[in-house]
Design a protein around this motif. Structure first.
Motif, PDB file in Angstrom:
ATOM      1  N   ARG A  62      83.813 -18.968 -11.868  1.00 29.47           N
ATOM      2  CA  ARG A  62      82.481 -18.808 -12.461  1.00 29.47           C
ATOM      3  C   ARG A  62      81.554 -18.134 -11.442  1.00 29.47           C
ATOM      4  O   ARG A  62      80.962 -18.802 -10.586  1.00 29.47           O
ATOM      5  N   PRO A  63      81.425 -16.811 -11.578  1.00 30.51           N
ATOM      6  CA  PRO A  63      80.648 -16.065 -10.587  1.00 30.51           C
ATOM      7  C   PRO A  63      79.170 -16.472 -10.509  1.00 30.51           C
ATOM      8  O   PRO A  63      78.527 -16.215  -9.496  1.00 30.51           O
ATOM      9  N   HIS A  64      78.635 -17.096 -11.559  1.00 33.78           N
ATOM     10  CA  HIS A  64      77.192 -17.392 -11.511  1.00 33.78           C
ATOM     11  C   HIS A  64      76.853 -18.353 -10.374  1.00 33.78           C
ATOM     12  O   HIS A  64      75.717 -18.369  -9.911  1.00 33.78           O
ATOM     13  N   HIS A  65      77.825 -19.147  -9.908  1.00 30.15           N
ATOM     14  CA  HIS A  65      77.537 -20.030  -8.772  1.00 30.15           C
ATOM     15  C   HIS A  65      77.177 -19.207  -7.527  1.00 30.15           C
ATOM     16  O   HIS A  65      76.292 -19.587  -6.767  1.00 30.15           O
ATOM     17  N   LEU A  66      77.867 -18.108  -7.358  1.00 31.45           N
ATOM     18  CA  LEU A  66      77.542 -17.250  -6.220  1.00 31.45           C
ATOM     19  C   LEU A  66      76.195 -16.562  -6.447  1.00 31.45           C
ATOM     20  O   LEU A  66      75.379 -16.464  -5.535  1.00 31.45           O
ATOM     21  N   GLY A  67      75.949 -16.117  -7.674  1.00 34.04           N
ATOM     22  CA  GLY A  67      74.663 -15.490  -7.996  1.00 34.04           C
ATOM     23  C   GLY A  67      73.499 -16.420  -7.689  1.00 34.04           C
ATOM     24  O   GLY A  67      72.524 -16.023  -7.043  1.00 34.04           O
ATOM     25  N   LEU A  68      73.631 -17.659  -8.109  1.00 30.12           N
ATOM     26  CA  LEU A  68      72.551 -18.625  -7.889  1.00 30.12           C
ATOM     27  C   LEU A  68      72.328 -18.838  -6.389  1.00 30.12           C
ATOM     28  O   LEU A  68      71.193 -18.892  -5.906  1.00 30.12           O
ATOM     29  N   TYR A  69      73.421 -18.934  -5.653  1.00 28.24           N
ATOM     30  CA  TYR A  69      73.298 -19.091  -4.205  1.00 28.24           C
ATOM     31  C   TYR A  69      72.540 -17.903  -3.595  1.00 28.24           C
ATOM     32  O   TYR A  69      71.636 -18.073  -2.776  1.00 28.24           O
ATOM     33  N   LEU A  70      72.885 -16.688  -4.007  1.00 28.33           N
ATOM     34  CA  LEU A  70      72.231 -15.499  -3.441  1.00 28.33           C
ATOM     35  C   LEU A  70      70.742 -15.479  -3.792  1.00 28.33           C
ATOM     36  O   LEU A  70      69.901 -15.095  -2.984  1.00 28.33           O
ATOM     37  N   PHE A  71      70.446 -15.900  -4.996  1.00 27.50           N
ATOM     38  CA  PHE A  71      69.038 -15.968  -5.430  1.00 27.50           C
ATOM     39  C   PHE A  71      68.271 -16.965  -4.566  1.00 27.50           C
ATOM     40  O   PHE A  71      67.158 -16.690  -4.105  1.00 27.50           O
ATOM     41  N   GLU A  72      68.867 -18.120  -4.308  1.00 26.72           N
ATOM     42  CA  GLU A  72      68.201 -19.114  -3.463  1.00 26.72           C
ATOM     43  C   GLU A  72      68.059 -18.611  -2.030  1.00 26.72           C
ATOM     44  O   GLU A  72      67.027 -18.811  -1.377  1.00 26.72           O
ATOM     45  N   LEU A  73      69.081 -17.930  -1.574  1.00 22.23           N
ATOM     46  CA  LEU A  73      69.019 -17.354  -0.225  1.00 22.23           C
ATOM     47  C   LEU A  73      67.879 -16.339  -0.138  1.00 22.23           C
ATOM     48  O   LEU A  73      67.091 -16.350   0.816  1.00 22.23           O
ATOM     49  N   ALA A  74      67.783 -15.472  -1.140  1.00 18.07           N
ATOM     50  CA  ALA A  74      66.718 -14.468  -1.131  1.00 18.07           C
ATOM     51  C   ALA A  74      65.346 -15.148  -1.156  1.00 18.07           C
ATOM     52  O   ALA A  74      64.396 -14.684  -0.514  1.00 18.07           O
ATOM     53  N   GLY A  75      65.250 -16.265  -1.874  1.00 15.44           N
ATOM     54  CA  GLY A  75      63.985 -17.013  -1.922  1.00 15.44           C
ATOM     55  C   GLY A  75      63.643 -17.604  -0.564  1.00 15.44           C
ATOM     56  O   GLY A  75      62.494 -17.524  -0.099  1.00 15.44           O
ATOM     57  N   ASP A  76      64.628 -18.176   0.105  1.00 15.69           N
ATOM     58  CA  ASP A  76      64.390 -18.735   1.439  1.00 15.69           C
ATOM     59  C   ASP A  76      64.014 -17.630   2.420  1.00 15.69           C
ATOM     60  O   ASP A  76      63.174 -17.817   3.297  1.00 15.69           O
ATOM     61  N   TYR A  77      64.655 -16.492   2.229  1.00 24.42           N
ATOM     62  CA  TYR A  77      64.331 -15.374   3.116  1.00 24.42           C
ATOM     63  C   TYR A  77      62.889 -14.940   2.895  1.00 24.42           C
ATOM     64  O   TYR A  77      62.141 -14.689   3.851  1.00 24.42           O
ATOM     65  N   SER A  78      62.495 -14.883   1.651  1.00 28.49           N
ATOM     66  CA  SER A  78      61.149 -14.437   1.340  1.00 28.49           C
ATOM     67  C   SER A  78      60.107 -15.402   1.920  1.00 28.49           C
ATOM     68  O   SER A  78      59.089 -14.964   2.479  1.00 28.49           O
ATOM     69  N   SER A  79      60.363 -16.710   1.852  1.00 34.09           N
ATOM     70  CA  SER A  79      59.435 -17.687   2.459  1.00 34.09           C
ATOM     71  C   SER A  79      59.374 -17.503   3.978  1.00 34.09           C
ATOM     72  O   SER A  79      58.300 -17.541   4.580  1.00 34.09           O
ATOM     73  N   PHE A  80      60.532 -17.315   4.563  1.00 36.46           N
ATOM     74  CA  PHE A  80      60.600 -17.084   6.012  1.00 36.46           C
ATOM     75  C   PHE A  80      59.811 -15.833   6.379  1.00 36.46           C
ATOM     76  O   PHE A  80      59.013 -15.808   7.318  1.00 36.46           O
ATOM     77  N   ASN A  81      60.008 -14.791   5.580  1.00 35.71           N
ATOM     78  CA  ASN A  81      59.371 -13.527   5.868  1.00 35.71           C
ATOM     79  C   ASN A  81      57.853 -13.600   5.747  1.00 35.71           C
ATOM     80  O   ASN A  81      57.135 -12.949   6.506  1.00 35.71           O
ATOM     81  N   SER A  82      57.361 -14.411   4.816  1.00 35.84           N
ATOM     82  CA  SER A  82      55.890 -14.509   4.747  1.00 35.84           C
ATOM     83  C   SER A  82      55.346 -15.444   5.817  1.00 35.84           C
ATOM     84  O   SER A  82      54.217 -15.268   6.249  1.00 35.84           O
ATOM     85  N   ALA A  83      56.124 -16.428   6.258  1.00 34.76           N
ATOM     86  CA  ALA A  83      55.592 -17.389   7.231  1.00 34.76           C
ATOM     87  C   ALA A  83      55.750 -16.903   8.678  1.00 34.76           C
ATOM     88  O   ALA A  83      54.891 -17.138   9.515  1.00 34.76           O
ATOM     89  N   ASP A  84      56.855 -16.263   8.955  1.00 32.23           N
ATOM     90  CA  ASP A  84      57.185 -15.951  10.348  1.00 32.23           C
ATOM     91  C   ASP A  84      57.323 -14.440  10.555  1.00 32.23           C
ATOM     92  O   ASP A  84      58.184 -13.810   9.953  1.00 32.23           O
TER      93      ASP A  84
END
Ligand code: ARG
Length: 586
Positions: free
Chosen positions: A525-547
């Motif tokens: 079920r590839p969507h598990h990987l998709g969801l992980y990448l989406f969450e990763l991109a979200g964490d990256y975006s928070s990091f990028n705005s904070a730091d």
């Protein structure tokens, strides 16, 4: 400090060892079930103690304490270990271990090597796309192609030798009608300009012209018999239909980044079905019923009375006969350890009966048993929940759909980045447009119906391809500004462990990539990987705005550059595994 690639799998093994050392009851049957935890519980959680204790009427909390007490002390260097609730074991990575993981797995080759142990030495045959020839691919053919390709890539990444097999529907009664129509009404002009369009027209015309009981139907039947008996003229025509169809399909496959190793369609198995009938009869699995050869499955609630029809009463083969021969060929010839067939859920009964039959047949003939998986998916519908159609009510051709996606993406890119040249914007649009279509499908659980929405799939926020591709492009732009190459060890030297909350959250997410791969590839079920990448991109975006990344302090700059490089590596690796192409600017 040594850190393994798949931290969850390593903890699982460590807990199993601890259970043996502590000599808990039935230690060899203990399955720790270590998985990625919700962030508030640390990084990983083992919940297997509960089930193990319950089945043996033990106190789970006491059992957890016993196991934790016996854990190899070296593990304490990397993790804070705690017991929670009724007997969960939680593991929180220490910052130094986070840093060590990020330092160690710094290239695509190392990620691949780390993941490849799971299916090393295995051969998997994946049967996907598999359209019927002499017809164009329409939107209904999208899912099998897109999901199948992602599964191939996930299997290959986890170590398997993958054989991509396009099981074309290229044999059967329809070819009698098509030859009948071709001989009467082919338009050579149309054939030269758009061959598959012309075949499709002839196919429909042939169908309309041969109603039940008509002399035309008799004539079409004679054409079919000639073809089946190997009449050279008929075979040449049939071959032409296949060639033309495959050439048209290939244009779509190129756009989706798909390359098959084999296109062994139903016709390939036509001489192999007799052996199937013989073996099924000899092993007494099949019986003759009203002239047809059928297989009952007495243990099954429905298939005990609703048999699997493997040879029609008139002696002709059918979908079941060729699929049985196909399973045999893949097992004997390709030495498959696993076979995956990707089709929509309406074929669920067929494959359930097929797999039950194959299991018994291979047992009776002492053959090896490959793992058999029918990977199903729901329908593609419009936003109204009905089948997706053009305004005039026709099915949407896949070619037209991909063209429209690219056009829409072009408008989006032009709006976002008017300064790029037209040819740059066209190149970007091709990747974003096709990627949006692929990802819209892959981002959701394949078992659900898939609601096709241009606006949703092309949105720049949410779990979409444009959002993820944009995250990738943004990280590339940081490296361009810094004049650095992502992953270059010199820009990361002196990196200190993550410190700010956003750095820590991002680093922790990165270490979960192996578990996301495991989950997606084990469940197909590839969507598990998709969801992980989406969450990763979200964490990256928070990091990028904070730091701020490009700061003067060399240690902070180095560790933030490292976080950017690793996010980029994992996003690009993950998106590639889903079959998407990525960009350096958008
Ligand atoms: N040609 C079939 C269809 O269009 C799909 C074939 C799937 N593969 C198989 N081995 N039956 O529905």
């Amino acid at each position: 400090m040594h850190v393994p690639f798949n931290l969850a799998a390593d903890l699982d093994a460590a807990l199993k060892r601890a259970a043996t050392v502590a000599s808990i009851a039935d230690a060899s049957a203990f399955s720790p079930e270590v998985r990625t935890a919700e962030a508030r519980h640390g990084d990983f959680q083992a919940n297997g103690v509960l089930g193990h204790a319950k089945a043996r009427k033990l106190n789970p909390r006491a059992l957890a304490e016993q196991i934790v007490g016996a854990i190899d002390p070296a593990l304490g260097e990397n993790y804070v270990v705690s017991i929670a609730g009724p007997g969960f074991i939680n593991f929180a990575l220490k910052p130094a271990a986070l840093l060590a993981w990020l330092r160690t797995f710094d290239s695509a080759a190392l990620l691949r090597a780390g993941a490849a142990a799971a299916r090393a030495e295995q051969t998997w045959v994946v049967d996907y796309s598999s359209p019927n020839t002499a017809k164009q691919m329409h939107v209904g053919h999208l899912r099998s192609a897109v999901i199948g390709e992602a599964i191939c890539r996930l299997l290959a990444f986890t170590g398997a030798r993958v054989i991509r097999d396009n099981h074309l529907g290229d044999w059967g009664t329809q070819f009698g009608k098509l030859i009948f129509a071709y001989k009467r009404w082919v338009d050579p002009q149309a054939l030269a300009t758009d061959a598959i369009e012309e075949l499709e027209r002839l196919y429909k015309r042939g169908n309309d012209a041969t109603p039940d009981g008509s002399p035309e139907l008799e004539e079409a039947r004679r054409e079919l018999v000639k073809l089946q008996n190997g009449d050279p003229e008929s075979v040449a025509l049939w071959q032409k239909f296949s060639d033309v169809s495959l050439a048209a399909f290939q244009e779509i496959y190129d756009r989706l980044g798909i390359a098959f190793d084999h296109c062994l369609g139903e016709s390939f198995y036509r001489d192999q079905v007799d052996r199937v009938y013989r073996e099924l009869a000899e092993t007494k699995l099949a019986e003759v019923s009203d002239g047809a050869l059928v297989v009952f499955h007495p243990e099954h609630p429905r298939f005990k009375t609703q048999p699997f029809l493997v040879r029609k009463a008139d002696g002709a083969s059918n979908y079941a006969s060729t699929d049985l021969a196909t399973a045999l060929y893949r097992t004997d010839h390709f030495k498959a350890d696993g076979i995956v067939v990707v089709t929509d859920f309406r074929q669920a009964d067929h494959f359930e009966q097929l797999f039950l039959t194959v299991g018994k047949w291979f047992t009776a003939t002492a053959r090896r048993q490959p793992e058999l998986h029918h990977v199903t998916f729901g329908a593609v519908t419009g936003e109204d929940g009905k089948a997706l159609k053009t305004r005039s009510g026709d099915v949407i051709k896949l070619k037209a759909l991909l063209d429209e996606a690219v056009e829409r993406a072009f408008a989006l890119v032009t709006e976002k980045n008017p300064d790029l040249t037209e040819s740059e914007r066209r190149d970007i649009a091709r990747i974003v447009g096709v990627g949006a279509v692929q990802y819209a499908d892959l981002s959701q659980n394949r078992s659900s119906n898939y609601v096709f929405s241009w606006d949703k799939m092309l949105a720049l926020d949410g779990n979409t391809a444009p959002y993820l591709l944009y995250a990738v492009a943004r990280i590339h732009s940081i490296f361009r500004r810094a004049g650095a190459v992502p992953g270059d060890p010199s820009i990361e030297s002196g990196a200190t462990p993550p410190e700010t909350p956003e750095e820590i959250t991002l680093a922790r997410r990165l270490t979960k990539f192996p578990d996301a791969i495991r989950l997606a590839s084990e469940t197909l079920r590839p969507h598990h990987l998709g969801l992980y990448l989406f969450e990763l991109a979200g964490d990256y975006s928070s990091f990028n705005s904070a730091d701020k990344v490009l700061v003067d302090d060399p240690a902070i700059r180095a560790r933030r550059m490292m976080l950017c490089a690793r996010t980029l590596l994992i996003l690009e690796t993950g998106l590639t595994l889903l079959g998407l192409r990525t960009l350096t600017r958008m």
